[in-house]
Enzyme design. Sequence first.
Site, mmCIF file in Angstrom:
data_model
loop_
_atom_site.group_PDB
_atom_site.id
_atom_site.type_symbol
_atom_site.label_atom_id
_atom_site.label_comp_id
_atom_site.label_asym_id
_atom_site.label_seq_id
_atom_site.Cartn_x
_atom_site.Cartn_y
_atom_site.Cartn_z
ATOM 1 N N CYS A 101 38.688 13.187 58.902
ATOM 2 C CA CYS A 101 40.152 13.220 58.874
ATOM 3 C C CYS A 101 40.759 11.947 59.495
ATOM 4 O O CYS A 101 40.712 10.901 58.864
ATOM 5 C CB CYS A 101 40.671 14.498 59.521
ATOM 6 S SG CYS A 101 42.280 14.974 58.885
ATOM 7 N N HIS A 107 37.696 18.787 56.723
ATOM 8 C CA HIS A 107 37.096 19.182 58.002
ATOM 9 C C HIS A 107 35.843 20.008 57.802
ATOM 10 O O HIS A 107 35.893 21.245 57.819
ATOM 11 C CB HIS A 107 38.120 19.951 58.844
ATOM 12 C CG HIS A 107 39.203 19.099 59.368
ATOM 13 N ND1 HIS A 107 39.159 18.529 60.614
ATOM 14 C CD2 HIS A 107 40.355 18.674 58.779
ATOM 15 C CE1 HIS A 107 40.245 17.804 60.780
ATOM 16 N NE2 HIS A 107 40.969 17.862 59.680
ATOM 17 N N GLU A 127 33.545 20.391 59.935
ATOM 18 C CA GLU A 127 33.169 21.003 61.215
ATOM 19 C C GLU A 127 33.756 22.409 61.373
ATOM 20 O O GLU A 127 33.295 23.190 62.201
ATOM 21 C CB GLU A 127 33.610 20.095 62.370
ATOM 22 C CG GLU A 127 35.038 20.250 62.856
ATOM 23 C CD GLU A 127 36.110 19.719 61.895
ATOM 24 O OE1 GLU A 127 35.747 19.086 60.884
ATOM 25 O OE2 GLU A 127 37.309 19.957 62.158
HETATM 26 N N1 LIG Z 1 47.161 12.980 62.194
HETATM 27 C C1 LIG Z 1 46.507 12.511 61.001
HETATM 28 C C2 LIG Z 1 45.071 13.022 60.958
HETATM 29 C C3 LIG Z 1 45.019 14.484 60.692
HETATM 30 C C4 LIG Z 1 43.885 15.233 61.362
HETATM 31 O O1 LIG Z 1 42.927 14.668 61.881
HETATM 32 N N2 LIG Z 1 44.062 16.557 61.378
HETATM 33 C C5 LIG Z 1 43.233 17.434 62.143
HETATM 34 C C6 LIG Z 1 43.951 17.784 63.444
HETATM 35 C C7 LIG Z 1 43.333 18.886 64.253
HETATM 36 C C8 LIG Z 1 41.806 18.850 64.258
HETATM 37 O O2 LIG Z 1 41.226 17.989 64.934
HETATM 38 O O3 LIG Z 1 41.192 19.652 63.531
HETATM 39 C C9 LIG Z 1 47.261 12.943 59.739
HETATM 40 O O4 LIG Z 1 48.155 13.793 59.849
HETATM 41 O O5 LIG Z 1 46.927 12.427 58.665
#
Ligand SMILES: N[C@@H](CCC(=O)NCCCC(=O)O)C(=O)O
Length: 276
Positions: A120, A229, A231
């Site tokens: 992400c 994601h 994970e």
């Molecule tokens: N803020 C960026 C990246 C988005 C992101 O990593 N979301 C996951 C957030 C929570 C987690 O760690 O699972 C965007 O909005 O593009």
Amino acid sequence: MKLPEASAPTERKPVVLIPSCNRMVGEHPFHIAGQKYVQAVRLAGCLPLIAPPTDAHSLPELLALADGVLLSGSPSNVHPDHFGEAVLDPTLPLDPERDALTLPLVRAAVAMGLPLLAICRGLQETNVALGGSLHQAVQEQEGMADHRAPPGQPPQVAYAEQHEVEIQAGGRLAALFGAGQRVAVNSLHGQGVKTLAPGLHIEALAPDGLVEAFSVRNASGYTLCLQWHPEWLAEQNPVSMAMLRDFGAACQAYRARRALGLSPLSNPKVMHAQPQ
Ligand SMILES: N[C@@H](CCC(=O)NCCCC(=O)O)C(=O)O
């Protein structure tokens, strides 16, 4: 109390750095990482090590401890300064300390062949670090879907599968799952790839054409960057587990080379190589 013996070097788990996020908890600044990323490193058969912000001169020492890097997701955005834009929405969180660590870390890791799994925000950092740019709000682009999580929902809803991605030929995901394969993924991001950095191989695309995964074409080591994601409930997802095992095997191989003194860890010039 007798502590367990440290295992022999050849039996030790690969060490995977997780660069921290940095935020206030109450009145105090903290360096933190999501538990599900720490667990994902364990599921990959590796030893997680959360890394706080580190100055540029200490980066080689930090990377010399590592057999891999996992760049986690985060609610914070990559600062648009890094891809030549002004902040469009000042209400969205930023984490300049994280940017200051991860952007040079990506360049050094790729240059030295240190296995890199980016998730992400981690995909976004990698693209920017290697010369690409991001949409600050994918959902506001003509013809693009809204890739953000449904607002105000509990995690099991926010991280539920939202769309499919199509695996593209010629990369790591095609080798694992087959080109043309469609995989259902979750989606929790407002930023997204605008221009892909030079030398990146598109591994998967969303139905609206957004790049959802890429790897670094000529990297000497493992690289896989995912917008979704894996994970999240990874143990219940065979696709996620296959990718985590693939990453873990790369970290294991890197550790073995390091133990034999074969990796370019001692070459400081490699550490500061700029992207091609
Ligand atoms: N803020 C960026 C990246 C988005 C992101 O990593 N979301 C996951 C957030 C929570 C987690 O760690 O699972 C965007 O909005 O593009």
